[in-house]
Enzyme design. Structure first.
Site, PDB file in Angstrom:
ATOM      1  N   GLN A 162      -4.938  -1.602   9.771  1.00 43.15           N
ATOM      2  CA  GLN A 162      -4.981  -2.914   9.110  1.00 43.15           C
ATOM      3  C   GLN A 162      -4.751  -4.034  10.127  1.00 43.15           C
ATOM      4  OE1 GLN A 162      -5.981  -3.789   6.283  1.00 43.15           O
ATOM      5  NE2 GLN A 162      -5.560  -2.236   4.737  1.00 43.15           N
ATOM      6  N   TYR A 193      -8.326   8.646   1.843  1.00 50.40           N
ATOM      7  CA  TYR A 193      -8.790   7.635   2.792  1.00 50.40           C
ATOM      8  C   TYR A 193      -7.588   7.214   3.652  1.00 50.40           C
ATOM      9  CZ  TYR A 193     -12.532   7.614  -0.622  1.00 50.40           C
ATOM     10  OH  TYR A 193     -13.525   7.990  -1.476  1.00 50.40           O
ATOM     11  N   GLU A 239      -9.133  12.149   5.388  1.00 52.03           N
ATOM     12  CA  GLU A 239      -9.800  11.073   6.123  1.00 52.03           C
ATOM     13  C   GLU A 239     -11.025  11.669   6.806  1.00 52.03           C
ATOM     14  OE1 GLU A 239      -9.605   7.694   7.064  1.00 52.03           O
ATOM     15  OE2 GLU A 239     -11.236   8.278   8.394  1.00 52.03           O
ATOM     16  N   ASP A 289      -7.411   4.382  -0.920  1.00 56.44           N
ATOM     17  CA  ASP A 289      -7.587   3.156  -0.126  1.00 56.44           C
ATOM     18  C   ASP A 289      -8.964   3.195   0.519  1.00 56.44           C
ATOM     19  OD1 ASP A 289      -7.182   0.867   1.336  1.00 56.44           O
ATOM     20  OD2 ASP A 289      -5.789   1.761   2.769  1.00 56.44           O
ATOM     21  N   CYS A 304     -10.165  -3.447  -0.869  1.00 55.14           N
ATOM     22  CA  CYS A 304     -10.518  -4.681  -0.143  1.00 55.14           C
ATOM     23  C   CYS A 304     -11.758  -5.310  -0.775  1.00 55.14           C
ATOM     24  CB  CYS A 304     -10.735  -4.398   1.337  1.00 55.14           C
ATOM     25  SG  CYS A 304     -11.916  -3.090   1.637  1.00 55.14           S
TER      26      CYS A 304
HETATM   27  N1  SAH Z   1      -5.251   4.056   4.417  1.00 52.92           N
HETATM   28  C1  SAH Z   1      -5.588   3.699   5.786  1.00 52.92           C
HETATM   29  C2  SAH Z   1      -7.077   3.505   6.006  1.00 52.92           C
HETATM   30  C3  SAH Z   1      -7.829   2.676   5.000  1.00 52.92           C
HETATM   31  S1  SAH Z   1      -9.449   2.175   5.484  1.00 52.92           S
HETATM   32  C4  SAH Z   1      -4.809   2.469   6.207  1.00 52.92           C
HETATM   33  O1  SAH Z   1      -4.224   1.784   5.394  1.00 52.92           O
HETATM   34  O2  SAH Z   1      -4.775   2.198   7.411  1.00 52.92           O
HETATM   35  C5  SAH Z   1     -10.483   3.352   4.742  1.00 52.92           C
HETATM   36  C6  SAH Z   1     -10.556   4.660   5.485  1.00 52.92           C
HETATM   37  O3  SAH Z   1     -11.437   5.520   4.762  1.00 52.92           O
HETATM   38  C7  SAH Z   1     -11.106   4.584   6.903  1.00 52.92           C
HETATM   39  O4  SAH Z   1     -10.198   5.185   7.784  1.00 52.92           O
HETATM   40  C8  SAH Z   1     -12.430   5.381   6.832  1.00 52.92           C
HETATM   41  O5  SAH Z   1     -12.704   6.083   8.020  1.00 52.92           O
HETATM   42  C9  SAH Z   1     -12.162   6.313   5.686  1.00 52.92           C
HETATM   43  N2  SAH Z   1     -13.326   6.855   4.948  1.00 52.92           N
HETATM   44  C10 SAH Z   1     -14.503   6.253   4.686  1.00 52.92           C
HETATM   45  N3  SAH Z   1     -15.265   7.029   3.901  1.00 52.92           N
HETATM   46  C11 SAH Z   1     -14.559   8.155   3.646  1.00 52.92           C
HETATM   47  C12 SAH Z   1     -14.810   9.339   2.870  1.00 52.92           C
HETATM   48  N4  SAH Z   1     -15.951   9.507   2.209  1.00 52.92           N
HETATM   49  N5  SAH Z   1     -13.848  10.275   2.830  1.00 52.92           N
HETATM   50  C13 SAH Z   1     -12.679  10.111   3.492  1.00 52.92           C
HETATM   51  N6  SAH Z   1     -12.391   9.025   4.230  1.00 52.92           N
HETATM   52  C14 SAH Z   1     -13.306   8.052   4.315  1.00 52.92           C
END
Ligand code: SAH
Length: 543
Positions: free
Chosen positions: A283, A312, A333, A381, A408
């Site tokens: 973030q 995620y 992830e 997320d 977001c």
């Molecule tokens: N929760 C974390 C990241 C949020 S951003 C934080 O707060 O820092 C969203 C994340 O989802 C990213 O790291 C991206 O790589 C991941 N992502 C995107 N598509 C995805 C999917 N289909 N399955 C799992 N992760 C995914």
């Protein structure tokens, strides 16, 4: 009949979700940059179609008391601060309204009481990351930002919302690139070496990472560049080269090489330490991300026996912030490097009750289900496109008592909430948190709670009917084109429709927007056509 370049007096009535002023004149809806609700302006007509138009402020006749008059317009034009002309308290209200509007229009929840947006005391200089293009402007290598909806670089030295130390490192790097005559990228001619400079800084640790995105592996005089940077910025602990030889808008390519120091920087959040790789999501506003996570934790109302899924999970920040309060955390992830970071971070933070899977979230839900994992709390997320239908189905089948949704993008969040409501969940709390002051971007935490079984049966019956209507309402590209032409007099390409569908999180077939021609910049949908396509998607009840 109104024409291009006519000047008319109008009053601004509202703002679009991207912060453009909305005015009505002669049965047309106009979008105007740098104009706020309540303001009276002389508007120059830039463009008109059958139903909508674009205008520009020629003169202000009456200013809004909510105008931040000190804003340099370069920040508006580049989108660095696309609502920076609105006073901060009103920005927070604007964001809460975006969320309630989405819940009303998309999730069909007209009266949901969204909590007031949590804001910052000092809403500038907050970003811990910068990604700036490098181009030649008037014969000189420059760093800055593109003008909105274009690839015309506006040189900038003070980026307003970034940590000032990051600005200093970017400007210093720019001067070195000039000095050592490293050529900037030219995307029309496909020549030049340096495409982007990316900087990350640990908010609490102060550690910095510099990433040079280049078109080719070979970097001339790089040893001198590195030497000068580390001498001037001892906080730089990592210098990375990323090679991106593709055309198109993606900043990073696949190939990362560590030129100096570590492959990661370290930072802390809510008392834990995190290693962050160049390719991992982190973030950009650390102080507000801590508030966001804390809100999600409070909403989840955790108990020591809870099993939590952190979907995620990125580098593991959310799950690890709460792991000590629960029995076990499962994280998933899709980026393998981020999962490696997450595993190392868990070790470093002394956590033994977390398990990570490098997979698509959908796959993980099915796998965990088969392994008998029974989560009480699901935290999601996802990126801007939101959740997929298969994820929602699989996660609801695991029947967690609470689903804490961090988003977001209010539009895709509202769409997914609607879906969860149909599967027996009820929206109970919604809290916007301002992670991106001065910009139109909105971050939200929403809590969904599982309804009791009786109610669940009720909604399942309703679901059949709903599924039928949504299946019927899926329009083809041809139907969307026809609708947009009919209503707005605009011709839109399949590519543009696909781009907007993607933005709204609607599933697309693979390769929908991959250009067949090599070496071509993919055209981007204009705001005017975007509004028209969105209107069509709403008309066909696809969003
Ligand atoms: N929760 C974390 C990241 C949020 S951003 C934080 O707060 O820092 C969203 C994340 O989802 C990213 O790291 C991206 O790589 C991941 N992502 C995107 N598509 C995805 C999917 N289909 N399955 C799992 N992760 C995914």
């Amino acid at each position: 009949m109104l024409r291009k370049n006519d000047i008319v007096d109008v009053e601004i009535q509202d703002l679009t979700h991207e912060g453009l002023g909305i005015a009505k004149y002669d049965g047309l809806v106009f979008f105007v940059e740098n104009a706020l609700p309540g303001e009276k302006i002389q508007m120059r007509v830039l463009k008109i179609t059958k139903k909508i138009g674009f205008g520009k402020v020629e003169n202000f006749l009456e200013l809004s008391p909510n105008r931040n008059q000190g804003l340099n317009l370069a920040y508006l034009r580049t989108g660095i601060a696309d609502i920076g002309h609105l006073a901060y308290p009103q920005q927070l209200m604007f964001k809460a309204k975006q969320v309630s509007d989405a819940l009303y229009k998309i999730a069909k929840l007209p009266d949901f009481a969204v909590l007031p947006t949590l804001g910052m005391d000092q809403p500038y200089a907050y970003r811990n990351k910068a990604q700036v293009p490098v181009r030649r402007v008037n014969g000189q290598l420059e760093t800055g930002f593109f003008r909105k909806n274009s690839h015309e670089l506006m040189p900038i030295s003070d980026y307003l919302i970034q940590d000032p130390e990051i600005d200093r490192l970017i400007n210093f790097t720019r001067d070195l690139l000039r000095h050592y005559d490293l050529s900037p990228y030219n995307e029309i001619e496909k020549t030049g070496l340096i495409r982007n400079v990316v900087v990350r800084k640990g908010h609490y640790s102060g550690e910095m990472m510099l990433i040079l995105v280049t078109t080719r592996p070979k970097l001339f005089r790089i040893d001198q560049v590195i030497e000068k940077i580390i001498a001037a910025f001892p906080a730089v602990v990592s210098i990375i080269q990323n090679i991106n030889d593709q055309t198109g808008n993606a900043i990073m390519g696949k190939d990362y090489r560590t030129l100096y120091g570590k492959a990661t920087i370290t930072d802390s959040m809510l008392g834990n330490q995190y290693d962050i790789s160049a390719q991992s999501f982190y973030q950009v506003n650390t102080v507000m991300a801590e508030k966001l996570y804390q809100t999600a934790i409070n909403f989840s109302d955790l108990a020591p026996d809870d099993i939590v899924i952190d979907a995620y999970s990125g580098i593991g920040t959310i799950g690890q912030s709460l792991a000590k309060q629960v029995k076990h955390v499962y994280g998933v992830e899709v980026i393998a490097a981020a999962v490696e970071d997450a595993k190392k971070n868990a070790k470093r933070n002394g956590l033994t009750n977390v398990t990570y899977l490098a997979a698509a979230a959908e796959t993980a839900m099915t796998q965990w289900s088969q392994e008998g994992v029974k989560p009480n709390v699901l935290i999601v997320d996802p990126p801007r496109k939101g959740l997929t239908e298969s994820f929602i189905q699989a996660s609801a089948a695991m029947a967690p008592e609470k689903i804490t949704y961090i988003s977001c993008n209010p539009a895709t969040m509202a769409r997914d909430i609607k879906h969860y409501q149909e599967l027996g969940y009820q929206l109970t709390k919604v809290q916007p948190v301002d992670l991106f002051p001065q910009t139109h971007h909105v971050e939200t935490v929403a809590l969904l709670s599982k309804l009791n079984t009786d109610k669940h049966i009720d909604v399942e019956i309703k679901l059949d009917e709903l599924d039928l209507t949504s299946a019927e309402s899926k329009a083809t590209y041809a139907q969307i084109k026809e609708y947009v032409l009919e209503k707005f007099g605009l011709k839109v390409s399949t590519l543009y429709i696909a781009q907007i569908k993607k933005k709204c999180g609607i599933e697309l077939r693979e390769h929908y927007n991959k250009s067949k021609k090599q070496k071509q910049i993919i055209p981007q949908c204009t705001p005017e056509k975007e509004e028209a396509i969105m209107d069509a998607l709403r008309h066909f009840k696809m969003i």
